[in-house]
Design an enzyme around this catalytic site. Structure first.
Site, mmCIF file in Angstrom:
data_model
loop_
_atom_site.group_PDB
_atom_site.id
_atom_site.type_symbol
_atom_site.label_atom_id
_atom_site.label_comp_id
_atom_site.label_asym_id
_atom_site.label_seq_id
_atom_site.Cartn_x
_atom_site.Cartn_y
_atom_site.Cartn_z
ATOM 1 N N CYS A 212 0.822 -1.209 0.000
ATOM 2 C CA CYS A 212 0.000 0.000 0.000
ATOM 3 C C CYS A 212 0.857 1.259 0.000
ATOM 4 O O CYS A 212 2.003 1.249 0.461
ATOM 5 C CB CYS A 212 -0.924 -0.014 1.214
ATOM 6 S SG CYS A 212 -2.064 1.387 1.319
ATOM 7 N N SER B 86 0.667 3.787 1.894
ATOM 8 C CA SER B 86 1.064 4.240 3.226
ATOM 9 C C SER B 86 2.397 3.633 3.628
ATOM 10 O O SER B 86 3.194 4.281 4.323
ATOM 11 C CB SER B 86 -0.018 3.876 4.255
ATOM 12 O OG SER B 86 -1.215 4.585 3.991
ATOM 13 N N HIS C 250 5.090 5.748 1.897
ATOM 14 C CA HIS C 250 5.377 7.005 2.584
ATOM 15 C C HIS C 250 6.496 6.811 3.616
ATOM 16 O O HIS C 250 7.368 7.667 3.776
ATOM 17 C CB HIS C 250 4.127 7.531 3.287
ATOM 18 C CG HIS C 250 3.179 8.267 2.391
ATOM 19 N ND1 HIS C 250 3.510 9.445 1.765
ATOM 20 C CD2 HIS C 250 1.884 8.009 2.033
ATOM 21 C CE1 HIS C 250 2.475 9.883 1.054
ATOM 22 N NE2 HIS C 250 1.483 9.022 1.199
ATOM 23 N N HIS D 73 0.350 -3.227 6.453
ATOM 24 C CA HIS D 73 -0.785 -2.962 7.339
ATOM 25 C C HIS D 73 -2.098 -3.442 6.732
ATOM 26 O O HIS D 73 -3.142 -3.293 7.343
ATOM 27 C CB HIS D 73 -0.880 -1.464 7.645
ATOM 28 C CG HIS D 73 -1.114 -0.626 6.427
ATOM 29 N ND1 HIS D 73 -0.132 -0.374 5.511
ATOM 30 C CD2 HIS D 73 -2.231 -0.017 5.960
ATOM 31 C CE1 HIS D 73 -0.620 0.367 4.535
ATOM 32 N NE2 HIS D 73 -1.902 0.594 4.776
ATOM 33 N N CYS E 227 -7.603 -2.299 4.278
ATOM 34 C CA CYS E 227 -7.228 -0.889 4.177
ATOM 35 C C CYS E 227 -7.860 -0.220 2.972
ATOM 36 O O CYS E 227 -8.794 0.556 3.103
ATOM 37 C CB CYS E 227 -5.706 -0.726 4.132
ATOM 38 S SG CYS E 227 -5.200 1.011 4.051
#
Length: 366
Positions: A42, A44, A47, A63, A168
């Site tokens: 993902c 995220s 990042h 996650h 997610c």
């Protein structure tokens, strides 16, 4: 007895992950040991790897995860070994004011952002060193230990690769439509950014009966994917999008979703809206990012900007609902996965994400 697991670990330096063997302790009171079946790759996570968000390290990344309960700790009553579960990256404490109000996504008692279990520890080790599970779940590992509230039981006939995305991106995207914006049928909508979450927003809009649904992106292959998931019109970013949206909608969209997290696109969101329209901020920018908005124009036109965190979801309710919608054929989640990869191919999956050459990669464990 601690067990070993292969995991994708970030040491806090650079943007590469190392596949290494870690130790996973038995679950403590109120905790659940999960054998992962799949983990999403993902934005995220990216990042963190690209230095835009800070975390304690070393960190087991991931996650978005789903798998099978292997063991439960003392006091766990809602789950049993053999259950299929999706992991929630923002486990609720179930005691704070937000949780009592049904806003699990706004829980103030969780320690998930610290990558810690409720007691302030983790069950992961590399020799004598503590290893932190990303957002307290660390799904890029063969095994993980999470709080009971982070593991949500789902029907066993939902494949783990699909189930992981419900953890997610699907919940974030569909939830932004149905929980945060509450889009009525027949409303016009524009979606800026057609990555995994953007496509989930489009699926949510189609589910809600929005029309037209306008997708905006720079990549033709992502626009093609958007059409397959319910977009009625597609626009190339940069081609005077606001004017084209106004023409297609008769003056601006009722709802506009920014699903990239870029300051430049966030700043243009109000220009896509009709008077009284609602802009939804779904994409997450780097820490400290600031956007400039024409406040007078926003106020005079009665436009609204709202933030969407985790799609306003209550995972214990929303995960099973989304799983059932998938089983009923209402959410074509299989088609969202463009690449199924091994754990040792995770760095290549992130490189492809940076290049924008894949819809979604999912790590599948043996």
């Amino acid at each position: 007895m601690p067990r070993t697991a292969l995991a994708a670990v970030h040491d806090g330096r650079g943007n590469r992950l190392e596949i290494k063997e870690i130790q996973v302790a038995d679950p403590g009171p109120g905790e659940v040991l999960v054998r992962l079946g799949a983990s999403g790759v993902c934005g995220s996570d990216r990042h963190v790897l690209d230095g835009e968000w800070n975390l304690p390290s070393p960190t087991v990344m991931g996650h978005e995860g789903a798998g099978t309960v292997e063991a439960v700790g003392e006091g766990v009553t809602g789950l049993a070994p053999g259950d299929s579960v999706i992991l929630s990256w923002y486990y609720p404490c179930r005691r704070c004011r937000a949780c009592a109000a049904g806003k699990a996504w706004a829980c103030t008692g969780t320690r998930a952002p610290e990558c810690l279990l409720p007691d302030g520890t983790t069950r992961l080790r590399d020799g004598d060193d503590v290893v932190y599970p990303y957002l307290a779940v660390g799904t890029m590992s063969e095994y993980t230990v999470v709080p009971e509230s982070a593991a949500v039981r789902i029907p066993s006939d939902v494949p783990f690769d699909v189930a992981s995305l419900i953890g997610c991106s699907i919940t974030t995207g569909v939830g932004a439509v149905v929980n945060n914006a509450r889009v009525p049928a027949g409303s016009s909508a524009v979606v800026v950014g057609c990555g995994g979450v953007g496509l989930a927003v489009i699926m949510g809009l189609a589910l809600a009966g929005a029309h037209p649904i306008i997708a905006v992106d720079t990549a033709e292959e992502k626009l093609a994917a958007a059409r397959s998931f319910g977009a009625t019109h597609t626009l190339r970013a940069g081609d005077d999008v606001a004017a084209q949206v106004a023409e297609l909608t008769g003056g601006g969209a009722d709802y506009a979703f920014e699903v990239i997290g870029r300051v430049e696109t966030i700043e243009t969101l109000p220009s896509l809206l009709a008077p009284g329209g609602v802009g939804v901020l779904v994409g997450l920018p780097p820490e400290g990012a600031k956007a400039g908005i024409d406040v007078l124009e926003l106020a005079e036109a009665g436009k609204t900007l709202i933030g969407s965190n985790y799609g306003g979801a209550v995972p214990s309710l929303d995960f099973p609902r989304l799983a059932e919608l998938y089983l009923a054929g209402k959410l074509p989640l299989d088609s969202l996965i463009s690449h199924r990869v091994r754990l040792d191919e995770v760095n290549e999956a992130f490189d492809a994400m940076r290049d924008g050459t894949r819809t979604r990669s999912v790590i599948v464990f043996d």
